[in-house]
Design an enzyme around this catalytic site. Structure first.
Site, PDB file in Angstrom:
ATOM      1  N   GLU A 248     -41.123 -11.288 -53.008  1.00 12.11           N
ATOM      2  CA  GLU A 248     -40.587 -10.985 -54.348  1.00 12.11           C
ATOM      3  C   GLU A 248     -41.193  -9.690 -54.877  1.00 12.11           C
ATOM      4  O   GLU A 248     -40.513  -8.893 -55.515  1.00 12.11           O
ATOM      5  CB  GLU A 248     -40.813 -12.176 -55.293  1.00 12.11           C
ATOM      6  CG  GLU A 248     -40.026 -13.372 -54.794  1.00 12.11           C
ATOM      7  CD  GLU A 248     -39.867 -14.519 -55.773  1.00 12.11           C
ATOM      8  OE1 GLU A 248     -40.294 -14.409 -56.932  1.00 12.11           O
ATOM      9  OE2 GLU A 248     -39.292 -15.545 -55.357  1.00 12.11           O
ATOM     10  N   GLU A 249     -42.469  -9.459 -54.603  1.00 13.37           N
ATOM     11  CA  GLU A 249     -43.104  -8.200 -55.039  1.00 13.37           C
ATOM     12  C   GLU A 249     -42.364  -7.001 -54.445  1.00 13.37           C
ATOM     13  O   GLU A 249     -42.110  -6.002 -55.118  1.00 13.37           O
ATOM     14  CB  GLU A 249     -44.577  -8.188 -54.599  1.00 13.37           C
ATOM     15  CG  GLU A 249     -45.263  -6.852 -54.841  1.00 13.37           C
ATOM     16  CD  GLU A 249     -46.784  -6.899 -54.745  1.00 13.37           C
ATOM     17  OE1 GLU A 249     -47.359  -8.005 -54.713  1.00 13.37           O
ATOM     18  OE2 GLU A 249     -47.391  -5.813 -54.725  1.00 13.37           O
ATOM     19  N   ARG A 250     -41.974  -7.114 -53.177  1.00  8.56           N
ATOM     20  CA  ARG A 250     -41.354  -5.964 -52.496  1.00  8.56           C
ATOM     21  C   ARG A 250     -39.904  -5.766 -52.926  1.00  8.56           C
ATOM     22  O   ARG A 250     -39.450  -4.629 -53.101  1.00  8.56           O
ATOM     23  CB  ARG A 250     -41.516  -6.122 -50.979  1.00  8.56           C
ATOM     24  CG  ARG A 250     -42.972  -5.906 -50.605  1.00  8.56           C
ATOM     25  CD  ARG A 250     -43.380  -6.335 -49.240  1.00  8.56           C
ATOM     26  NE  ARG A 250     -44.844  -6.191 -49.132  1.00  8.56           N
ATOM     27  CZ  ARG A 250     -45.596  -6.730 -48.179  1.00  8.56           C
ATOM     28  NH1 ARG A 250     -45.027  -7.467 -47.234  1.00  8.56           N
ATOM     29  NH2 ARG A 250     -46.895  -6.538 -48.165  1.00  8.56           N
ATOM     30  N   ALA A 253     -40.203  -4.152 -56.270  1.00  8.20           N
ATOM     31  CA  ALA A 253     -40.597  -2.736 -56.193  1.00  8.20           C
ATOM     32  C   ALA A 253     -39.392  -1.862 -55.845  1.00  8.20           C
ATOM     33  O   ALA A 253     -39.201  -0.776 -56.412  1.00  8.20           O
ATOM     34  CB  ALA A 253     -41.705  -2.559 -55.160  1.00  8.20           C
TER      35      ALA A 253
END
Ligand SMILES: Cc1cc2nc3c(=O)[nH]c(=O)nc-3n(C[C@H](O)[C@H](O)[C@H](O)COP(=O)(O)OP(=O)(O)OC[C@H]3O[C@@H](n4cnc5c(N)ncnc54)[C@H](O)[C@@H]3O)c2cc1C
Length: 392
Positions: A248-250, A253
């Site tokens: 989810e972070e990627r 981003a």
């Protein structure tokens, strides 16, 4: 991906909040090298924007991941990278594992206030000696009765000076590096804006070339006592949970990068259209037009890649390869767009408060943070069958 009326309403609400409550203060917060996270998060929380994809039982909206992506993309309208990054940490980096694997009590204590904007969270993975090599972290939690006792260091932590709790990756056992880690929620203070928990020291606020409104820090943990019930899910599964959380972070981003690129290209067209030289405008030079055309085409390719990754994630597919490709492309393209646009602004591009020079500085992090480009390429090489997968 087809956006619904609900998507559009959420986007409009966020756009208004950014225009009225964030952008008028960005220059002041950039100069101060910190922004009032509790104030900004409370405003977003009151609008329901910090829990779009989180369960309704804890104050979230229970929507699918496309809403988080839309929010990330819209946050690109903020006139700097630091505030979107801090918000992204709260919504998509320090809360996914807690929401998915945390106990009901843990979610009531930490997730619900994070969604409401009453608490600021942070994610503690990187250390002075281990960033790309996540498995190499040395922070340790030993069990002592009903508590864990934590000792170690976390570096580069976004929201360091203001966080109320940290989702912390620590070693809890001696076994193989991918099976000896756990995620633990560590209360950082004895209440919102209260004193730091005994044993925690924010050793340094790190000065950076960009993301200036974000308080990035180095934090020491010396025999910090945390209730054992603050463990997320099962002991020893932390590395796996963190790898999932990174998806989810990627995705976040990649989605967050897109709008900033659109804005930089649009503003460069406007600037070069009025900049007179050699008897016409700079934009009349076909070289300038063609470069901007190429860049916008690349941005559209990034948008398509990122939203395809999102669509697959929403459909329940493993998007390790897609999310890594989107993050890789976003980091590289941000560098290319920022550098090319800055060039067309000439000396004006070299000035501090120019939006394009801010993208040049802030956007550079895209190829480093949350897994550097080379880490993404290593993952993609594995998913393409060219490199060995770990035994994890
Ligand atoms: C502003 C900012 C905010 C951050 N926020 C957070 C946060 O909130 N929480 C958190 O846990 N971390 C955070 N980070 C840390 C970030 O995720 C790390 O900086 C990143 O993972 C890289 O780790 P490192 O800095 O230790 O670099 P290193 O691991 O030392 O890597 C250095 C370089 O080595 C190269 N490299 C890496 N792997 C390979 C390979 N396999 N082959 C070839 N070359 C390779 C890459 O070019 C990389 O940039 C933040 C960092 C910054 C700068």
């Amino acid at each position: 991906m087809k956006l619904t009326h609900d998507h559009e309403q959420i986007r409009d609400t966020l756009k208004r909040y950014i225009a009225e409550k964030i952008n008028p203060h960005v220059d002041e917060w950039e100069a101060a090298e910190i922004f009032p996270a509790h104030q900004v998060f409370k405003g977003l929380g009151d609008l329901g924007l910090l829990g779009l994809t989180k369960p309704v039982e804890y104050g979230g909206m229970g929507l699918d991941y496309s809403y988080s992506m839309l929010m990330a993309e819209t946050m690109g309208l903020v006139n700097c990278g630091a505030i979107p990054m801090a918000v992204g940490v709260q919504t998509d980096m320090c809360t996914p594992a807690l929401a998915r694997f945390g106990s009901d009590a843990l979610k009531r204590e930490f997730l619900a206030p994070a969604i409401a904007g009453d608490m600021v969270g942070c994610i503690g993975v990187s250390e002075p000696g281990a960033g790309s090599d996540v498995a190499g972290i040395t922070s340790r939690a030993r069990r002592d009765g009903d508590d864990y006792v934590i000792t170690g260091q976390k570096m580069w932590i976004t929201n360091s000076l203001q966080a109320d709790w940290m989702c912390m990756l620590v070693n809890t056992g001696e076994g193989p590096m991918h099976k000896n880690k756990s995620l633990i929620i560590v209360p950082m203070r004895d209440g919102p804006n209260g004193h730091l928990t005994k044993g925690i020291t924010v050793a340094q606020k790190i000065r950076k070339i960009g993301m200036n409104a974000s308080d990035t820090g180095l934090i020491y943990f010396d025999e910090v006592r945390v209730p054992a019930r603050n463990l997320i899910g099962q002991e020893g599964q932390g590395f796996i949970y963190q790898m999932q959380q990174f998806q989810e972070e990627r995705l976040w981003a990649a989605a967050n990068a897109i709008t900033g690129l659109d804005v930089a290209i649009r503003e460069t067209i406007a600037y070069t259209r009025q900049r007179q030289m050699f008897g016409s405008t700079l934009l009349d030079q076909q070289w300038v037009q063609f470069k901007l055309v190429e860049l916008q085409t690349e941005v559209e390719a990034l948008r398509a890649l990122t939203w395809t990754a999102c669509e697959r994630y929403v459909a329940g597919e493993d998007v390790l390869q897609w999310a890594s490709m989107a993050k890789l492309k976003a980091g590289r393209l941000t560098r290319e767009v920022a550098d090319t646009c800055l060039q067309f602004w000439g000396g004006m591009g070299f000035t501090w408060d120019n939006r394009v020079s801010r993208l040049y500085r802030d956007g550079r992090l895209g190829s480093i943070g949350g897994g550097a480009d080379e880490v993404m390429m290593g993952i993609i090489a594995k998913t393409m069958g060219m490199a060995k997968r770990s035994a994890a």
